[in-house]
Scaffold this motif. Sequence first.
Motif, mmCIF file in Angstrom:
data_model
loop_
_atom_site.group_PDB
_atom_site.id
_atom_site.type_symbol
_atom_site.label_atom_id
_atom_site.label_comp_id
_atom_site.label_asym_id
_atom_site.label_seq_id
_atom_site.Cartn_x
_atom_site.Cartn_y
_atom_site.Cartn_z
ATOM 1 N N PHE A 57 -5.040 22.621 11.663
ATOM 2 C CA PHE A 57 -4.080 23.643 11.254
ATOM 3 C C PHE A 57 -2.678 23.309 11.755
ATOM 4 N N ARG A 58 -2.570 22.783 12.957
ATOM 5 C CA ARG A 58 -1.274 22.463 13.544
ATOM 6 C C ARG A 58 -0.532 21.419 12.689
ATOM 7 N N LYS A 59 -1.263 20.407 12.218
ATOM 8 C CA LYS A 59 -0.644 19.386 11.374
ATOM 9 C C LYS A 59 -0.108 20.001 10.081
ATOM 10 N N GLN A 60 -0.938 20.825 9.452
ATOM 11 C CA GLN A 60 -0.540 21.442 8.190
ATOM 12 C C GLN A 60 0.618 22.414 8.393
ATOM 13 N N PHE A 61 0.572 23.197 9.452
ATOM 14 C CA PHE A 61 1.627 24.174 9.728
ATOM 15 C C PHE A 61 2.961 23.475 9.968
ATOM 16 N N ASN A 62 2.941 22.368 10.691
ATOM 17 C CA ASN A 62 4.173 21.627 10.967
ATOM 18 C C ASN A 62 4.753 20.996 9.694
ATOM 19 N N LYS A 63 3.881 20.618 8.758
ATOM 20 C CA LYS A 63 4.379 20.099 7.480
ATOM 21 C C LYS A 63 5.019 21.224 6.663
ATOM 22 N N ASP A 64 4.386 22.396 6.649
ATOM 23 C CA ASP A 64 4.883 23.526 5.865
ATOM 24 C C ASP A 64 6.126 24.157 6.483
ATOM 25 N N HIS A 65 6.233 24.148 7.787
ATOM 26 C CA HIS A 65 7.348 24.788 8.497
ATOM 27 C C HIS A 65 7.995 23.795 9.471
ATOM 28 N N PRO A 66 8.717 22.793 8.959
ATOM 29 C CA PRO A 66 9.301 21.779 9.863
ATOM 30 C C PRO A 66 10.399 22.333 10.766
ATOM 31 N N GLU A 67 11.011 23.452 10.378
ATOM 32 C CA GLU A 67 12.094 24.017 11.194
ATOM 33 C C GLU A 67 11.559 24.800 12.388
ATOM 34 N N ASN A 68 10.295 25.198 12.333
ATOM 35 C CA ASN A 68 9.726 26.027 13.392
ATOM 36 C C ASN A 68 9.106 25.135 14.466
ATOM 37 N N LYS A 69 9.695 25.115 15.641
ATOM 38 C CA LYS A 69 9.219 24.275 16.748
ATOM 39 C C LYS A 69 8.466 25.090 17.797
ATOM 40 N N SER A 70 8.289 26.380 17.577
ATOM 41 C CA SER A 70 7.678 27.259 18.571
ATOM 42 C C SER A 70 6.157 27.095 18.604
ATOM 43 N N VAL A 71 5.638 26.819 19.781
ATOM 44 C CA VAL A 71 4.195 26.679 19.961
ATOM 45 C C VAL A 71 3.512 28.024 19.752
ATOM 46 N N SER A 72 4.153 29.078 20.213
ATOM 47 C CA SER A 72 3.554 30.405 20.086
ATOM 48 C C SER A 72 3.422 30.821 18.623
ATOM 49 N N ALA A 73 4.379 30.423 17.779
ATOM 50 C CA ALA A 73 4.303 30.759 16.358
ATOM 51 C C ALA A 73 3.113 30.070 15.703
ATOM 52 N N VAL A 74 2.878 28.824 16.076
ATOM 53 C CA VAL A 74 1.733 28.089 15.536
ATOM 54 C C VAL A 74 0.435 28.756 15.985
ATOM 55 N N GLY A 75 0.369 29.126 17.251
ATOM 56 C CA GLY A 75 -0.835 29.765 17.783
ATOM 57 C C GLY A 75 -1.118 31.104 17.128
ATOM 58 N N LYS A 76 -0.082 31.897 16.924
ATOM 59 C CA LYS A 76 -0.260 33.206 16.279
ATOM 60 C C LYS A 76 -0.714 33.048 14.839
ATOM 61 N N ALA A 77 -0.106 32.121 14.128
ATOM 62 C CA ALA A 77 -0.480 31.894 12.733
ATOM 63 C C ALA A 77 -1.921 31.378 12.638
ATOM 64 N N ALA A 78 -2.302 30.480 13.542
ATOM 65 C CA ALA A 78 -3.658 29.936 13.534
ATOM 66 C C ALA A 78 -4.680 31.022 13.873
ATOM 67 N N GLY A 79 -4.352 31.864 14.841
ATOM 68 C CA GLY A 79 -5.264 32.947 15.206
ATOM 69 C C GLY A 79 -5.472 33.920 14.065
ATOM 70 N N ALA A 80 -4.389 34.256 13.359
ATOM 71 C CA ALA A 80 -4.503 35.169 12.220
ATOM 72 C C ALA A 80 -5.351 34.543 11.117
ATOM 73 N N LYS A 81 -5.121 33.251 10.849
ATOM 74 C CA LYS A 81 -5.897 32.564 9.807
ATOM 75 C C LYS A 81 -7.372 32.474 10.213
ATOM 76 N N TRP A 82 -7.647 32.167 11.474
ATOM 77 C CA TRP A 82 -9.027 32.035 11.953
ATOM 78 C C TRP A 82 -9.775 33.356 11.811
ATOM 79 N N LYS A 83 -9.112 34.453 12.132
ATOM 80 C CA LYS A 83 -9.755 35.775 12.014
ATOM 81 C C LYS A 83 -10.055 36.127 10.567
ATOM 82 N N SER A 84 -9.206 35.677 9.660
ATOM 83 C CA SER A 84 -9.397 36.018 8.252
ATOM 84 C C SER A 84 -10.435 35.123 7.570
ATOM 85 N N MET A 85 -10.817 34.030 8.208
ATOM 86 C CA MET A 85 -11.782 33.104 7.606
ATOM 87 C C MET A 85 -13.197 33.665 7.680
ATOM 88 N N SER A 86 -14.015 33.310 6.686
ATOM 89 C CA SER A 86 -15.424 33.720 6.684
ATOM 90 C C SER A 86 -16.231 32.727 7.521
#
Length: 153
Positions: A57-86
């Motif tokens: 997820f980190r690789k994909q997120f960094n490709k989609d959002h190259p301007e966002n360098k915040s580790v916390s933003a990546v973690g929050k986005a990954a956590g939200a996606k993980w919770k929504s997954m079946s």
Amino acid sequence: MKGAKSRSEPKKADSKLSVKKGGASTKAPAGRKGKAAKDPNKPKRPASAFFVFMEEFRKQFNKDHPENKSVSAVGKAAGAKWKSMSEAEKAPYVAKAEKRKVDYEKNMKAYNKKQAEGANAAEDEVESEKSMSEVNDDDEGDEDGSEEEDDDE
């Protein structure tokens, strides 16, 4: 006015607390012993299924959002996606995590076996040194029985 005082008081208390923490952290507690040194050869614990997911997820997120360098933003986005997954979507990551866990357990068994062999070799050396010194002490004691009395003076 009461509102203004209440805002300033916690700031003073916080600054006092931070000073106390800084001073206390430099001193080691009297009752505790230091941590044992970590062995650099010890295998690292395996990543959980979520962290296996995070690697991709980190690789994909960094490709989609190259301007966002915040580790916390990546973690929050990954956590939200993980919770929504079946469970079916999580299955490949769970399988990879289980495989890593099996490899880790295999490596730990080998590591523990190696540590036990090293400990046994060290014990053998200590015993052999002890037996040699006992033999030497006995020989010295037979020649000059007053050696112990000389040590007291």
